[in-house]
Design a protein around this motif. Sequence first.
Motif, PDB file in Angstrom:
ATOM      1  N   THR A 103       0.840  -1.195   0.000  1.00 10.53           N
ATOM      2  CA  THR A 103       0.000   0.000   0.000  1.00 10.53           C
ATOM      3  C   THR A 103       0.876   1.246   0.000  1.00 10.53           C
ATOM      4  O   THR A 103       1.653   1.448   0.940  1.00 10.53           O
ATOM      5  N   PRO A 104       0.785   2.078  -1.029  1.00  9.59           N
ATOM      6  CA  PRO A 104       1.594   3.307  -1.051  1.00  9.59           C
ATOM      7  C   PRO A 104       1.128   4.285   0.033  1.00  9.59           C
ATOM      8  O   PRO A 104      -0.010   4.736   0.008  1.00  9.59           O
ATOM      9  N   THR A 105       2.001   4.577   0.981  1.00  8.83           N
ATOM     10  CA  THR A 105       1.669   5.576   2.001  1.00  8.83           C
ATOM     11  C   THR A 105       2.293   6.928   1.680  1.00  8.83           C
ATOM     12  O   THR A 105       1.808   7.958   2.139  1.00  8.83           O
ATOM     13  N   PHE A 106       3.364   6.920   0.893  1.00  7.19           N
ATOM     14  CA  PHE A 106       3.954   8.146   0.350  1.00  7.19           C
ATOM     15  C   PHE A 106       3.937   8.004  -1.170  1.00  7.19           C
ATOM     16  O   PHE A 106       4.325   6.964  -1.701  1.00  7.19           O
ATOM     17  N   LYS A 107       3.505   9.048  -1.853  1.00  4.13           N
ATOM     18  CA  LYS A 107       3.586   9.092  -3.317  1.00  4.13           C
ATOM     19  C   LYS A 107       4.108  10.467  -3.704  1.00  4.13           C
ATOM     20  O   LYS A 107       3.373  11.448  -3.657  1.00  4.13           O
ATOM     21  N   ARG A 108       5.383  10.521  -4.053  1.00  2.00           N
ATOM     22  CA  ARG A 108       6.023  11.791  -4.376  1.00  2.00           C
ATOM     23  C   ARG A 108       6.725  11.688  -5.725  1.00  2.00           C
ATOM     24  O   ARG A 108       7.247  10.633  -6.086  1.00  2.00           O
ATOM     25  N   ILE A 109       6.742  12.808  -6.435  1.00  3.59           N
ATOM     26  CA  ILE A 109       7.404  12.858  -7.725  1.00  3.59           C
ATOM     27  C   ILE A 109       8.304  14.083  -7.770  1.00  3.59           C
ATOM     28  O   ILE A 109       7.932  15.169  -7.292  1.00  3.59           O
ATOM     29  N   TYR A 110       9.489  13.912  -8.325  1.00  4.48           N
ATOM     30  CA  TYR A 110      10.538  14.925  -8.235  1.00  4.48           C
ATOM     31  C   TYR A 110      10.919  15.435  -9.620  1.00  4.48           C
ATOM     32  O   TYR A 110      11.142  14.654 -10.555  1.00  4.48           O
ATOM     33  N   ALA A 111      11.017  16.772  -9.730  1.00  6.27           N
ATOM     34  CA  ALA A 111      11.403  17.382 -11.002  1.00  6.27           C
ATOM     35  C   ALA A 111      11.563  18.881 -10.806  1.00  6.27           C
ATOM     36  O   ALA A 111      11.157  19.449  -9.788  1.00  6.27           O
ATOM     37  N   ASP A 112      12.160  19.522 -11.795  1.00  3.44           N
ATOM     38  CA  ASP A 112      12.129  20.977 -11.903  1.00  3.44           C
ATOM     39  C   ASP A 112      10.912  21.288 -12.773  1.00  3.44           C
ATOM     40  O   ASP A 112      10.946  21.173 -13.990  1.00  3.44           O
ATOM     41  N   TRP A 113       9.811  21.670 -12.114  1.00  3.27           N
ATOM     42  CA  TRP A 113       8.527  21.800 -12.804  1.00  3.27           C
ATOM     43  C   TRP A 113       8.449  23.042 -13.692  1.00  3.27           C
ATOM     44  O   TRP A 113       7.434  23.272 -14.357  1.00  3.27           O
ATOM     45  N   THR A 114       9.536  23.832 -13.710  1.00  2.00           N
ATOM     46  CA  THR A 114       9.574  24.962 -14.639  1.00  2.00           C
ATOM     47  C   THR A 114      10.020  24.520 -16.031  1.00  2.00           C
ATOM     48  O   THR A 114       9.923  25.288 -16.980  1.00  2.00           O
ATOM     49  N   LYS A 115      10.499  23.279 -16.158  1.00  2.00           N
ATOM     50  CA  LYS A 115      10.963  22.773 -17.453  1.00  2.00           C
ATOM     51  C   LYS A 115       9.783  22.257 -18.276  1.00  2.00           C
ATOM     52  O   LYS A 115       8.901  21.583 -17.747  1.00  2.00           O
ATOM     53  N   PRO A 116       9.777  22.537 -19.555  1.00  4.95           N
ATOM     54  CA  PRO A 116       8.681  22.042 -20.407  1.00  4.95           C
ATOM     55  C   PRO A 116       8.717  20.532 -20.615  1.00  4.95           C
ATOM     56  O   PRO A 116       7.713  19.930 -20.984  1.00  4.95           O
ATOM     57  N   THR A 117       9.856  19.899 -20.365  1.00  2.09           N
ATOM     58  CA  THR A 117       9.979  18.466 -20.618  1.00  2.09           C
ATOM     59  C   THR A 117       9.137  17.616 -19.671  1.00  2.09           C
ATOM     60  O   THR A 117       8.868  16.447 -19.956  1.00  2.09           O
ATOM     61  N   VAL A 118       8.716  18.183 -18.537  1.00  2.00           N
ATOM     62  CA  VAL A 118       7.912  17.408 -17.574  1.00  2.00           C
ATOM     63  C   VAL A 118       6.472  17.916 -17.506  1.00  2.00           C
ATOM     64  O   VAL A 118       5.724  17.561 -16.591  1.00  2.00           O
ATOM     65  N   SER A 119       6.088  18.739 -18.468  1.00  2.00           N
ATOM     66  CA  SER A 119       4.742  19.327 -18.427  1.00  2.00           C
ATOM     67  C   SER A 119       3.642  18.272 -18.536  1.00  2.00           C
ATOM     68  O   SER A 119       2.536  18.455 -18.014  1.00  2.00           O
ATOM     69  N   GLY A 120       3.927  17.146 -19.187  1.00  2.00           N
ATOM     70  CA  GLY A 120       2.931  16.098 -19.326  1.00  2.00           C
ATOM     71  C   GLY A 120       2.505  15.480 -18.012  1.00  2.00           C
ATOM     72  O   GLY A 120       1.390  14.947 -17.892  1.00  2.00           O
ATOM     73  N   TRP A 121       3.376  15.545 -17.003  1.00  2.22           N
ATOM     74  CA  TRP A 121       3.066  14.958 -15.702  1.00  2.22           C
ATOM     75  C   TRP A 121       1.982  15.737 -14.956  1.00  2.22           C
ATOM     76  O   TRP A 121       1.255  15.166 -14.123  1.00  2.22           O
ATOM     77  N   LYS A 122       1.865  17.018 -15.217  1.00  2.48           N
ATOM     78  CA  LYS A 122       0.992  17.872 -14.409  1.00  2.48           C
ATOM     79  C   LYS A 122      -0.463  17.423 -14.474  1.00  2.48           C
ATOM     80  O   LYS A 122      -1.208  17.543 -13.491  1.00  2.48           O
ATOM     81  N   ALA A 123      -0.888  16.878 -15.590  1.00  3.46           N
ATOM     82  CA  ALA A 123      -2.295  16.472 -15.744  1.00  3.46           C
ATOM     83  C   ALA A 123      -2.621  15.177 -15.027  1.00  3.46           C
ATOM     84  O   ALA A 123      -3.800  14.878 -14.797  1.00  3.46           O
ATOM     85  N   VAL A 124      -1.602  14.383 -14.636  1.00  6.06           N
ATOM     86  CA  VAL A 124      -1.887  13.076 -14.026  1.00  6.06           C
ATOM     87  C   VAL A 124      -1.590  13.031 -12.527  1.00  6.06           C
ATOM     88  O   VAL A 124      -1.838  12.010 -11.884  1.00  6.06           O
ATOM     89  N   LEU A 125      -1.084  14.125 -11.975  1.00 11.65           N
ATOM     90  CA  LEU A 125      -0.711  14.108 -10.556  1.00 11.65           C
ATOM     91  C   LEU A 125      -1.925  14.093  -9.642  1.00 11.65           C
ATOM     92  O   LEU A 125      -2.031  13.257  -8.730  1.00 11.65           O
ATOM     93  N   LEU A 126      -2.855  15.008  -9.842  1.00 13.43           N
ATOM     94  CA  LEU A 126      -4.030  15.086  -8.967  1.00 13.43           C
ATOM     95  C   LEU A 126      -4.901  13.837  -9.024  1.00 13.43           C
ATOM     96  O   LEU A 126      -5.315  13.327  -7.974  1.00 13.43           O
ATOM     97  N   PRO A 127      -5.218  13.281 -10.202  1.00  9.31           N
ATOM     98  CA  PRO A 127      -6.061  12.079 -10.245  1.00  9.31           C
ATOM     99  C   PRO A 127      -5.471  10.891  -9.491  1.00  9.31           C
ATOM    100  O   PRO A 127      -6.204  10.014  -9.040  1.00  9.31           O
ATOM    101  N   HIS A 128      -4.142  10.868  -9.326  1.00  8.80           N
ATOM    102  CA  HIS A 128      -3.492   9.743  -8.654  1.00  8.80           C
ATOM    103  C   HIS A 128      -2.907  10.137  -7.296  1.00  8.80           C
ATOM    104  O   HIS A 128      -2.166   9.338  -6.696  1.00  8.80           O
TER     105      HIS A 128
END
Length: 321
Positions: A103-128
């Motif tokens: 059972t995941p008790t911590f779910k964290r994701i790491y990045a420099d969110w100012t970079k465009p290369t990780v912009s695709g992640w932003k839409a899937v963070l809240l649903p999960h």
Amino acid sequence: LKIWLSQGSAGSIPVLGTMKINQLKRLASAGFFDLQVTRCSIRSLRVFINSKPFLILENTAPVLLYLSMENSQDLRLAVLIDADNVPHTRIKVMLEEIAKYGTPTFKRIYADWTKPTVSGWKAVLLPHAITPIQQYSYTSDKNSSDSALIIDAMDILYSGRVDGFCIVSSDSDFTRLATRLREAGMRVFGIGEKKTPAPFIAACDKFIYIEILDTGTEEKKQKETAVAPKTAVTSPVAKINPLLTRLITDSISDMADDDGWVFLGILGTLLMKKQPEFDSRNYGFSKLSLLIKSMDSFETQQRSTGTGNDKQLYVRVKNAP
């Protein structure tokens, strides 16, 4: 492993293997559990498995060894994701795979969110329900989010609130972290792409390739059309080759009884201990039994457990002496 020994009926305990004392010793030597054997009379042995005592009478029928994997859902896992090195499009199946182990008790994701290369992640963070951790890059050619993930992992380790970690990355920079977590008694699962370097894979207890994870739509379609399920579940990321045959052959030899047979469940556990990335899905098969049956070098045998219609599958090398 939870372990029971009995001379009688298994009752409600799942029966996953039948063994003699010499096979207990083989399992112990392979690292499955701690085993101590002392003689307390001419006809009996006192056996300590993980410090729990059992009495074995040598002049009776073979001792039954009941093994079942401890409920992995009890494992509290910290899921730490390296956003730069895994695709956001597979997050759903990755989390579903992780749920098989705990059972995941911590779910964290790491990045420099100012970079465009990780912009695709932003839409899937809240649903999960994944918590994003912002880490600015101090220089243009350095990824400082890796250091942030490592520091958080150590903080979580010393908090004592988890039983294991799942590191989602294809980066070898986390090899030492995985090794250190295992040294502290943590279970470490890794998820990454096929390009993941071998040192990081070897540092994990279990490593899963993202490419073999599937949404299950094909399986659902098969059920709806009442078609017999296929053995292949997804495009394989590896081919059956002599190295795989040798790995399975050697593992059977390590655990086989006097007639060369070994219980499939024990074989699968040993294969994963030898190679953390081993998974029948790597070769396009949903189960280890299907993979074994597809290989000409091995033969299988079903045995009754003595409890209802339950059967066990045993494997041995063809033409074994």
